[in-house]
Scaffold this active site. Structure first.
Site, mmCIF file in Angstrom:
data_model
loop_
_atom_site.group_PDB
_atom_site.id
_atom_site.type_symbol
_atom_site.label_atom_id
_atom_site.label_comp_id
_atom_site.label_asym_id
_atom_site.label_seq_id
_atom_site.Cartn_x
_atom_site.Cartn_y
_atom_site.Cartn_z
ATOM 1 N N PRO A 622 -46.199 14.278 5.800
ATOM 2 C CA PRO A 622 -47.424 14.467 6.691
ATOM 3 C C PRO A 622 -48.468 13.430 6.815
ATOM 4 O O PRO A 622 -49.119 12.990 7.566
ATOM 5 C CB PRO A 622 -47.945 15.684 6.464
ATOM 6 N N GLU A 695 -43.027 6.519 17.619
ATOM 7 C CA GLU A 695 -43.243 6.068 19.203
ATOM 8 C C GLU A 695 -44.014 7.411 19.932
ATOM 9 O O GLU A 695 -44.645 7.008 21.009
ATOM 10 C CB GLU A 695 -42.148 5.478 19.703
#
Lengths: 735, 197
Positions: A622, A695
């Protein structure tokens, strides 16, 4: 290992190491200046000569003569390589234009010579003495004026050039609420902070290059092809990469010219592309013109969706696939997408972070905002109403996971969306006009074949080797986590070695597939090592538990060090994929929320708050994943507000080709950013149940900013970037 | 633009272009002594050598990065006599006798400076290429605020500048990070500032 059926429970699910927000394993090196990048190989390649690149001064035409006399006579000059004396050169499969131009010039700043000298200062000085005469030819440099000559491109990475479902024209004509708008996105530059840089050294017929390259395998192949030598004779080393964003996917001029220079002077040659050369010499994200038509019922159901996009590239190039997301994002029975590719003589267009979706969603997600307004609907609710759980073009294909609605709802709640005034231009804070905007995010999840080698030594230490690269994405770290989890050791018992073509071939870094695919390759190799360990120790493979540096089964426990023995163990495996990506549409989703303040006097936009909510499968780390997302959000702000390569349409080049004039976001432009990852696993994607995320973060951001500016000001700008000159004459009266 | 073009935007000049280049002469060498990270360094350099190239190519201290070589990105930031500068914009010979602190002088992987530790903890970097410059700038920025040096956003020049995020962001804005780690970098700097302020 072949991944053909959805993942079931496996060692990764323990989440002792994977899924934890761990610091990067390469952090101490990077923050103390000890991580060696391509140009920084004093020990590996001592006594280098320096190359300085000369770029063409015309956009298209020919070199009629080149006078190297003065340059050759300059102090310290060892060689000058041009197309005339370089020997026969081919062109790499991934290059559109030649990396060493001449006599034909295909684009501005195409390399036409490299001056190799004893020192950098001498090479730079001598490069100024290269005299060239050109015959300039008329080129095509303006997308808008050649748009209609655009042809249907061949099917490429972004899917077919056209798709159609139902009868768009009829449905659109019949729709009670319609939107027909055209949007433009400009040419953009990756502008990574480390320039393209290479040191090349020959030993006999064997070439080693230390270079900054995202795709080791492609680089080796294209270097070999360009030079006409065997792939086996090229070694490419790329341990640290100072940013890529798609700009370092390919062999570029620095690498080729360093190899040619080193061959000529018989010693290592190092070259970094000069910053002011980079933008026109290398690739960029191509500009687009996009027409979007939406038809809806009065209650907000989309009945007709059309997205057409025009872009340009050098002959033989490819389109910007800006319609990709429109094929998947919203329901609607009648649909049409089409791309057209015109020939332009500007520098080569190619992939930049989220090619296709990044500029495509900049347009689509404004259109959706405009449509919601026409319908008098909240833009969050409008998106939710038109959600689809199947591929709208092929309804028999469900999404493997699609939690766009949850992203939108979670974001709305956390961001305080209910405080937004739907009527634009109403909220003021002193001189500032305040507004909020939202956009959906979609980026496909691609899985790629990837191999790794894993070694266990007699001390119980694990070494992973794969030619994967870490371009800032966190590959070193998530690969180490994957190996530690699978083999039941702590992170400090794992060493990861990347970016060397002598290692097994990986998926490389691109298309947001790197983290998931390369870690899956490492998982495959680690599972093979587990099998080798149980075989060697005689423990039951089905019962074996790998934990705390030991393997245990049937009441017996053996340390990994002992299992390795003096000789150690070494295995190699490749993760390959079946057809789950055909049966299921695999995508990642998100929602971007942005608050802006627009100066009511000057039209200057400041971003005040940003939130992204992402659903992207299991998040391997994370901390690093969050960084990927905030970085992409930052690039999205750049795209929305400032980034634009200005085309000199007469001479054919990008005028603002440095970091002062091609503006990118700086510290003062970016507020604190929030990222929420939905707790998710996608067993259809890979054994790690992860997806790409690098992305996703940029997809939709630009439109969320644009929509926030509209909400703040009531001015709808459809041409990016949204600079103050496009707002100022339409802003509400100040006093 | 024009100045930048003269410097590193080498494209081959056409013969019709004005011949602005001097006749070819051998390089001038000069001796220069620097104190780098506390260590005396005596060099003989081509006088055109920037401080950055002296560090990277001659002293092999490659922690300071060359991102643009024209003062636009900040990756080459080092401290000279206690002030941060873009080391690509100063010639080494101009720094005769100067004390230079580079990223290597702040800390090592085994013994990191608090700012380096904070960058790791807050993930204030991704590719790592702007990082040395960011960290050197960050350390210097806190010093500048402490010394009361105002910035463009300091509201009252008669009062000490504040430690708030707009002051730090403004002062850090010469250090570009294309990976976009700004939000995390701010967190790292704020943590260190909190410990000192």
């Amino acid at each position: 290992m072949k991944f053909e059926t959805p993942a079931t429970t496996n060692p990764i699910d323990q989440l002792k190491v994977v899924g934890q927000p761990l610091d990067r394993v390469d952090g101490p090196l990077k923050t103390t200046g000890k991580a060696p990048y391509a140009y920084e190989q004093h020990e590996a390649a001592p006594n280098p000569a320096y190359g300085y690149v000369v770029g063409a001064a015309i956009g298209k035409g020919r070199i009629s003569s080149m006078d190297l006399g003065q340059a050759k006579a300059a102090p310290g000059v060892l060689a000058i390589i041009t197309a005339e004396n370089a020997g026969k050169l081919d062109k790499g499969d991934h290059n559109t234009a030649k990396l060493l131009g001449g006599p034909e010039i295909q684009h501005y700043h195409q390399a036409i010579a490299v001056v190799v000298a004893e020192t950098f200062e001498q090479a730079r000085s001598a490069a100024q003495l290269v005299r060239v005469k050109y015959e300039a030819a008329k080129g095509s440099f303006d997308l808008a004026s050649v748009k209609d000559s655009g042809k249907k491109p061949k099917e490429g990475f972004g899917g077919p050039p056209e798709t159609a479902v139902g009868d768009f024209d009829k449905a659109f004509a019949a729709a009670p609420v319609q939107l027909d708008a055209t949007y433009t996105t400009p040419d953009q530059s990756h502008a990574m902070i480390e320039p393209h840089a290479t040191i090349a050294a020959w030993e006999g017929d064997k070439l080693t290059i230390w270079t900054s390259n995202q795709m080791v395998g492609w680089g080796v192949g294209d270097m070999a092809k360009t030079l006409g030598i065997q792939k086996e004779n090229v070694r490419l080393i790329s341990p640290f990469i100072g940013g890529g964003f798609g700009g370092k996917l390919f062999l570029r001029a620095d690498a080729l010219l360093a190899a040619l220079g080193a061959r000529a002077v018989k010693r290592p040659v190092k070259i970094a592309l000069q910053r002011a050369l980079m933008i026109n010499n290398t690739t960029h994200r191509p500009a687009t013109i996009q027409r979007i038509r939406l038809g809806a019922t009065k209650d907000g159901q989309l009945s007709a969706i059309a997205h057409e996009s025009w872009s340009g590239d050098l002959p033989g190039g490819e389109p910007e696939t800006a319609v990709s997301q429109t094929r998947l994002l919203y329901a609607g029975a009648n649909r049409l997408t089409a791309m057209r590719l015109a020939e332009l003589d500007l520098p080569e267009g190619n992939a930049m972070r989220a090619p296709g979706e990044a500029p495509g969603m900049m347009a689509l997600e404004i259109a959706v905002d405009e449509m919601a307004e026409k319908l008098g609907m909240d833009p969050v609710e409008f998106r939710i109403l038109n959600d689809t759980q199947v591929d709208p073009e092929k309804p028999e294909r469900p999404f493997s996971q699609r939690r766009l609605i949850e992203c939108l709802r979670t974001g709305a709640e956390k961001f305080g969306w209910d405080k937004r005034n739907a009527k634009p231009g109403q909220t003021r804070e002193g001189r500032w006009l305040m507004g909020m905007g939202v956009a959906a995010a979609l980026r496909n999840n691609l899985v790629m074949k990837s191999a790794a080698r894993v070694k266990l030594d007699k001390s119980g230490h694990i070494t992973v080797e794969t030619d994967m690269t870490d371009i800032g994405t966190g590959s070193y770290t998530v690969i180490a986590q994957t190996a530690a989890e699978t083999l039941g050791v702590s992170l400090d018992k794992v060493t990861v070695r990347l970016g060397d073509s002598t290692f097994p071939v990986s998926c490389g870094s691109g298309g947001q597939w790197g983290g998931n695919s390369s870690s899956s390759g490492v998982y495959a190799a680690c599972m093979k090592l587990r099998a080798a360990i149980t075989l060697k120790t005689g423990l039951s493979a089905t019962e074996a538990i790998f934990a705390d540096g030991k393997v245990s089964a049937g009441g017996r426990s053996v340390s990994l060090a002992e299992a390795a023995g003096d000789k150690g163990l070494e295995v190699e495996d490749t993760m390959e994929y079946g057809d789950l990506d055909k049966k299921f549409q695999q995508s990642t989703f998100g929602a971007h929320y942005v608050e802006v303040a627009v100066d009511s006097f000057t039209g200057e936009t400041r971003v005040r708050r940003m939130l992204a909510v992402c659903a992207a499968g299991r998040i391997l780390n994370p901390k690093t994943a969050r960084s990927q997302v905030i970085g992409a959000m930052t690039m999205g702000v750049g795209a929305a507000l400032m980034e634009e390569l200005k085309v000199d349409k007469k001479r054919g080049f990008f005028v603002n080709h440095d970091l002062a004039s091609y503006e990118v976001p700086v510290h003062a432009d970016i507020p604190h950013q929030e990222v929420i990852f939905l707790d998710e696993t996608d067993p259809i994607s890979s054994p790690l149940k992860a997806k790409g995320v690098g992305e996703l973060g940029i997809c939709g951001v630009g439109a969320a900013v644009a929509n926030a500016i509209y909400n703040a000001t009531g001015v709808r700008v459809r041409d990016y970037p949204i600079t103050l000159d496009k707002l100022i004459d339409q802003l509400p009266a100040v006093a | 633009m024009a100045a930048a073009a003269m410097r590193s935007d080498v494209h081959a000049q056409t013969e019709t272009a004005p011949a602005a280049v001097n006749p070819v002469t051998a390089p001038s060498l000069a001796k220069v002594s620097l104190k780098v990270n506390g260590k005396a360094c005596d060099l003989e350099l081509d006088t055109r050598t920037t401080l950055l190239d002296a560090l990277r190519e001659h002293l092999h201290l490659t922690g300071s990065k060359k991102g643009c070589d024209q003062g636009q990105c900040g990756a080459c930031t080092v401290m000279v006599n206690g002030r941060r500068i873009n080391s690509c914009l100063t010639l080494a010979v101009m720094q005769q006798g100067s004390e230079v602190t580079t990223i290597e002088g702040l800390g090592t992987p085994e013994n990191m400076h608090p700012m380096q530790e904070a960058f790791v903890k807050c993930d204030g970097y991704q590719c790592g290429y702007c990082t040395s410059g960011q960290i050197c700038s960050a350390v210097a920025v806190l010093g500048e605020i402490k010394e009361g040096i105002p910035s463009h956003v300091t509201e009252d020049l008669m009062k000490p500048p504040s430690w708030d995020s707009s002051e730090i962001r403004e002062r850090m804005s010469g250090n570009l990070c294309r990976c976009g780690a700004y939000s995390n970098i701010m967190e790292a700097i704020t943590q260190v500032a909190g410990g000192r302020a």
